[in-house]
Write an enzyme that holds these catalytic residues in place. Sequence first.
Site, PDB file in Angstrom:
ATOM      1  N   SER A 100       0.844  -1.187   0.000  1.00 49.95           N
ATOM      2  CA  SER A 100       0.000   0.000   0.000  1.00 49.95           C
ATOM      3  C   SER A 100       0.886   1.248   0.000  1.00 49.95           C
ATOM      4  CB  SER A 100      -0.948  -0.038   1.198  1.00 49.95           C
ATOM      5  OG  SER A 100      -1.956   0.933   1.071  1.00 49.95           O
TER       6      SER A 100
ATOM      7  N   HIS B  88      -7.908  -5.208  -0.785  1.00 45.30           N
ATOM      8  CA  HIS B  88      -6.614  -4.577  -0.503  1.00 45.30           C
ATOM      9  C   HIS B  88      -5.848  -5.462   0.484  1.00 45.30           C
ATOM     10  CE1 HIS B  88      -3.826  -1.297  -0.603  1.00 45.30           C
ATOM     11  NE2 HIS B  88      -3.908  -1.053   0.689  1.00 45.30           N
TER      12      HIS B  88
END
Length: 704
Positions: free
Chosen positions: A562, A678
Site C-alpha cells: 500500500s 486490498h
Amino acid sequence: MRPILAALLASAVAVPLTANAQTTASADATDPYIWLEEFTSPRAMAWVEEHNAVTVKRLEADARYHTLYNEALAIAGAKDRIPTPSFLNGAIYNFWQDPEHLRGVWRKTTLADYGTAAPNWTTVLDIDALGKAEGKSWVYKGAQCLEPEQRLCLISLSDGGEDAVEVREFDLATGKFVPGGFHLPRGKHDFTWEDKDHLLVSTDWTPEDVTTSGYAYIVKRVTRGQPLAQAKELFRGEKSDVAAGPTVLRDSQGHTLPLIVRSTDFFHSLTYLVTPTGVKQIAIPQKAQVAELVGGRAIVRLDEDWTAAGPAFRQGSVADLDLAALKADPAKLKPSLVWAPGPRDSLESITSTRNRLLLATLDNVRGRALAFAPKKGGGWTQTRMALPDNLTVGFGSTDEKSDLAFVNTAGFLSPNALYLADAGTGTLKQVKTLPAKFEAANHVVEQLEATSTDGTKIPYFVVHRKDIAYDGTTPTILNAYGGFQASSTPSYAATTGKLWLERGGAFVLANIRGGGEFGPAWHEAGLGVKRQIIYDDFAAVAKDLIARRITSPRRLGIQGGSNGGLLMGVEFIQHPELWNAVNIQVPLLDMIRISKIAAGASWQGEYGDVNADPAVRAFWQKLSPYQNLKRGVKYPEPFIFTTTKDDRVGPQHARKFAARMEEYGLPFYYYENTEGGHGAGADLKQAARTNALTMTYFIKKLMD
C-alpha cells in the site's frame, strides 16, 4: 482509518487551474498504458492472465514452493489459533476461518466456555454456505449491533473482498436475516444505528452523490419500513471533501452523543452534533476526534495542539468534555486533560468499558495498557496494567455491561497471548496463548538505531539467529510502512517465522517517519513535499544494517504494501544498488495520476494535490516511481503483487509499472490475485499462495 479529502482550496493554487488541467491532459496523452487503468476490461485482464502465468510458472516450478505453500496454509488454518473474541449479546462471538470454512463462520459461545481448551461453538452465520446459496463470492466485513440490547445487527458483506459492501439486518435471536429489514445495496457506506427504527446513513443516494474521492458526503435518516428514496437529509458536505459520515456514541448510563464527521482531508475534519433542530459544529480542532463516551464525559483525541484550551492540550494528548455542557453549547467548550504523552510516548488507541476509559500507548515502541477511572467532580485516576514488557499491547473487545476487556500481547518471538482484564479491579487473567509456530530458541530481537540524513535517530528492530556471522552474509528482509500516522510495532508473524526465520533469514522492521510511533509530529515530518525524509530514513536503516555487517546488498531484500508499496517503488528507483530483492505489494506507483485511480483522491492530505499545487506536482515528477523508471539501469528484479478487487488503491499502479518495465526490457515478476481486495487474498488458500510465491521469490534472490 479516517476518510480523506480530494481538492485543495482555490486560493492555495499558484497557477490557473486550467493550466494544470492542460498539463494533466498532456501527461495522459503521452501515457501508453492508460488502457491498463480499465481494470476489468477484456484487454487488461488478458494482460493480467498472461503475466500471471509467467510468474506462476517460474515460481511454482521451484522445488521449495509447494513446501512453503503447505506450511503457510497449515499456519493460516491451524485449529489451535486464538479465536478473536467479541463481547456481544451476553455471549462471546468470533469470526473463524479454516480449511473447511475458507470464507468463514460467525459463531458464539459463553465466556466461561471460551476460557476452556476446547470451547463449544454454535454457528450463527456461515459465509461459505451463504455465498454458495446466493452464487456470490461473499467476504465477511463485520457486524454493527444496536446498543444496549445487542440483538439486531447490520452485517456487511463484500463481493470478493473489495471495500464496497452490501449491508443487511440480522437478528441474533432468530439467527436469520430480518425479512424486510434494513438493507443497503453495494456501496462504500458509512452508517450507524440511531435507534431500533432509524439508521443514520451516508451513501451514494444517486450516482452523483459522491465526492471526488469516491465516498459519500450526504447523511440521511433512514426509517424502518420506508424505501431509501424517502430518507430525510440531515447534513450535506462538499463534493471537494473526502467524505462525511455519522456515528453515535453511547455510555453505560444511557447517554448518547450523535455526531456527523465531515472529513475535509484524511487528517482534518469538522465535527457536528446532531440535535432535534439541526446540526451544530463542535468547537474542537480539525485534527481531533471525539472517540468515546464514558460516564457522561466525551473523550477527545488530539492530533494537534488545542491552543484555545491552553498549553497543556498539546498534540498526542487526550482530553474530556462534560456531555451536558457540550450539548448545551458546542461552540463554547471547557476541556479537561486526561493524558499527555512523554517525549517518546505515542497514543495508539482509545476504547472503554462500563466505567473505565482505556488507552493503548507506546513507550519507545513498547506497548502499554492504561485504565482511567473517573473521579467525582472531574479528573481521572490512572492505572497501568501489569503486562509483560517489550511487547506490542492492544485492547480487543470490551464489555459495555461490565469492566471486562480482552487485552492482546505479542512480540517477534513471543506468540500472541490473550488476557481477560477487569479494568475496575485491575486484575488480569491469561485465557489463551498461541502455541509456538516456529523454532525461536536460537533467535534474538535487537532494537537498534540508524542516523538519517538530517541527523535524526531512526529506531529499528532486527530478528535474527543468535549465531549469525557479522560478515554480510545473512539473508535479510527489511520492512516498513512510513505513512498515515500508522505505527509499525512488533508482532508474532508465524508465517514469516516458519518460512523465513527458520531457514536462516533475518527480518527487520523500521520505525521510519511518516508513522505514528512517536506521535503526530513523527508523522507530520514527512507530509507532502517533505516526504523525501521518509525515504532517506529507510535507506539509512539499510545502510546501517550493511555497515554493521548484518547483511549486504547481495543478501538484502525489502518489502512493503500500500503506502509501503510506494515506499518500495521509490527505494527501487533511488537506491537500486542497496538491495537484491524488492517485493512491491498492492502499491501506489503513479503519483501523477493517483487522483484518477480508485480512491486515490482520498490521500491528498498525505501526499499533496498534484492537480492543484505546482510544488507538489514538481516534487512527484521527480519521485513518482512510474514516471522515473530509466532504461539501462541495473535494477534488482522485483516481485510486484496486487489484486483485481482492490477498490482502494487499485491494481492499475502495479500493472502500469510492470508494463513500463517490460517496455524497457527490465526483468520482473508480476502476480495479480483476481480477488482479495486490498490484501493477500479473499480466503486462506489465496493468502497462502501469495505468501508462498513471495517467500519463494525471496529465497531464490537472497539465499541461493
